[in-house]
Design an enzyme around this catalytic site. Sequence first.
Site, short mmCIF file in Angstrom:
data_model
loop_
_atom_site.label_atom_id
_atom_site.label_comp_id
_atom_site.label_asym_id
_atom_site.label_seq_id
_atom_site.Cartn_x
_atom_site.Cartn_y
_atom_site.Cartn_z
N ALA A 11 36.82 41.88 38.50
CA ALA A 11 35.72 41.13 37.42
C ALA A 11 35.36 39.88 38.05
CB ALA A 11 37.26 40.72 36.36
N GLY A 12 35.84 39.29 39.49
CA GLY A 12 35.97 38.94 39.90
C GLY A 12 34.17 38.39 40.81
N ARG A 16 32.23 34.07 47.82
CA ARG A 16 31.98 33.65 49.37
C ARG A 16 30.69 34.95 50.03
NH1 ARG A 16 37.68 35.04 51.64
NH2 ARG A 16 37.91 35.39 49.63
N ASN A 170 50.16 43.49 51.86
CA ASN A 170 50.13 44.82 50.38
C ASN A 170 48.13 44.39 50.64
OD1 ASN A 170 49.43 45.53 47.52
ND2 ASN A 170 48.92 43.17 46.90
C1 UD1 Z 1 45.87 40.60 46.45
C2 UD1 Z 1 46.91 40.68 46.01
C3 UD1 Z 1 46.99 40.47 47.42
C4 UD1 Z 1 46.62 41.89 48.02
C5 UD1 Z 1 45.01 41.42 48.27
C6 UD1 Z 1 44.38 42.45 48.97
C7 UD1 Z 1 47.53 39.47 43.36
C8 UD1 Z 1 47.83 38.65 43.31
N1 UD1 Z 1 48.03 39.73 45.20
O1 UD1 Z 1 44.88 39.29 46.43
O2 UD1 Z 1 48.57 41.11 46.96
O3 UD1 Z 1 46.79 40.91 49.71
O4 UD1 Z 1 44.73 41.86 46.64
O5 UD1 Z 1 42.83 41.83 48.92
O6 UD1 Z 1 47.48 40.67 43.08
N2 UD1 Z 1 40.19 40.69 40.04
C9 UD1 Z 1 39.78 41.28 39.20
N3 UD1 Z 1 39.95 39.87 37.55
C10 UD1 Z 1 40.92 38.77 37.87
C11 UD1 Z 1 41.00 38.71 39.74
C12 UD1 Z 1 40.54 39.76 40.68
O7 UD1 Z 1 39.59 41.91 38.39
O8 UD1 Z 1 41.48 37.90 37.35
C13 UD1 Z 1 39.60 41.42 41.54
C14 UD1 Z 1 38.79 40.80 41.89
O9 UD1 Z 1 37.29 41.20 42.18
C15 UD1 Z 1 39.24 41.44 43.52
C16 UD1 Z 1 40.63 42.30 43.15
O10 UD1 Z 1 41.30 42.58 42.22
O11 UD1 Z 1 38.02 43.37 43.47
C17 UD1 Z 1 41.80 41.45 44.42
O12 UD1 Z 1 41.64 40.03 43.59
P1 UD1 Z 1 41.33 38.49 44.44
O13 UD1 Z 1 41.62 37.75 43.88
O14 UD1 Z 1 40.86 38.98 45.63
O15 UD1 Z 1 43.50 38.94 45.26
P2 UD1 Z 1 44.25 39.07 46.38
O16 UD1 Z 1 43.54 37.42 46.20
O17 UD1 Z 1 43.28 38.79 47.61
#
Ligand code: UD1
Length: 459
Positions: A11-12, A16, A170
Amino acid sequence: MEHLMAVILAAGEGKRMKSKKSKVLHKVCGMTLIDWVYKSVKGAGVDETVVVVGHKAEDVKESMGDKVLYAYQDKQLGTGHAVMQAKEYFEGKEGEVLVLCGDTPLITSETISKTVEIHRKNNNSATIITAELENPAGYGRIVRDENNNVLKIVEDRDATEDEKNIKEINSGMYCFNIKDLERVLGELDNNNSQGEYYLTDTIEILIKKGLKVGAVKVDDSDEILGINDRVQLSMANEILRKRILTNHMKNGVTIIDPGNTYIDADVSIGMDTVIYPGSIIEGQTEIGEDCIIGPSSRIVGSKISKGVEVKNSVVLESSIEEDTSIGPFAYIRPGSVIGKKVKIGDFVEIKKSVIGDRTKISHLTYVGDAEVGTNVNLGCGVVVVNYDGKKKNKTKIGDNCFVGCNVNLISPVEVKNNAYIAAGSTITDEVPENSLAIARARQVVKEEWVTKKGMLRKD
Ligand code: UD1
Ligand code: CA
């Protein structure tokens, strides 16, 4: 049978990438990031996949189609919140749910399968896929107790200085017991530096309830690489390109220069085929055994049968049958079907045409919207004049015809079986079976014209 589901978070926004496109729809080796993840979960035997969409949801749905289910996350309130949106699909079910991200295309089916296996064997409530990184900055860290048991995951931004030194991170990929995940999702809050509902917090909650959490560390940390920008996109492309080439080589394909060969994920290649440098094979292409591809050929979405050569040529969305030779420098455009033992030589362009077996089109020829029979010879410089300025017209050439050099076939026109056409003819009317057509002015010779006119060119 226990149910194995997957939830892929997508969903993100992926700011970047600096792109108008959804991040997960960017491609590596011909396949979208999210399709790579999907392929891996599918390969691990997942029964059902739910994709959590939000940003550019419609585009993601259109690309993935109905092979997956969709949950919608209106506001991106965190990874935990994203999984909550998919809850209706796993609620009340037995078994496991894998959670992955749509932007980690390098994860393999083997690693996912191994994680599920360990998860089941150890009766875990959750099993985290982790990696050891020299530079763990940015990732959540795996905090363990003195007995090496997982305690919790702490996000980079929320980590203490000590926790920041932990190198085990993670990956953002997990296997959860469905019932246990359901139990703890509702207990998540957003009291953290980002004000998000972290999926990672479920780990600590499970452990506090006395449930078991395990971790599977990948041997090759490439597998967990998440794509955030175009630099990482090209890194993933390079790793996957090598994986694809290695697979083909292991299956009996010779690749002369793997550093200079580009093959998409969905390409199949038969044994003993040799790929010369500079070749690019894209889309859903199927190549048979004993072919020679390249040097410098581009083949897109085509079927190339056994024993075919494609040298320095381009083949788009066409099919080429056994033992045919294409090129050098030929251009086969979409919708063409080239028969067996055909020769298409240099500077020949074929567009949306059917060419019969054993036909020779050896040089400098254009064939468009035509049907050419078997055992035909098209001489050098034949042009099928398929476009009259308004619309495209069809030409039909029967079997065993001989079309001389520099003939124009003004479409629509038909040349019947066994006919000959004299070189330099411009054919506008049907040529009957077994006949010869000559359509050009007769040669006139004026004897001594040069001397009489005083036109001799002196050196
Ligand atoms: C997340 C993990 C982190 C891990 C990392 C690995 C959490 C809180 N943290 O961090 O521990 O090391 O991934 O890459 O989970 N997404 C949604 N909806 C949201 C938020 C995110 O669909 O509300 C999706 C994003 O599109 C993406 C994925 O979840 O595909 C990860 O989200 P992102 O915000 O990139 O997580 P990180 O901060 O990198
Ligand atoms: Ca984040």
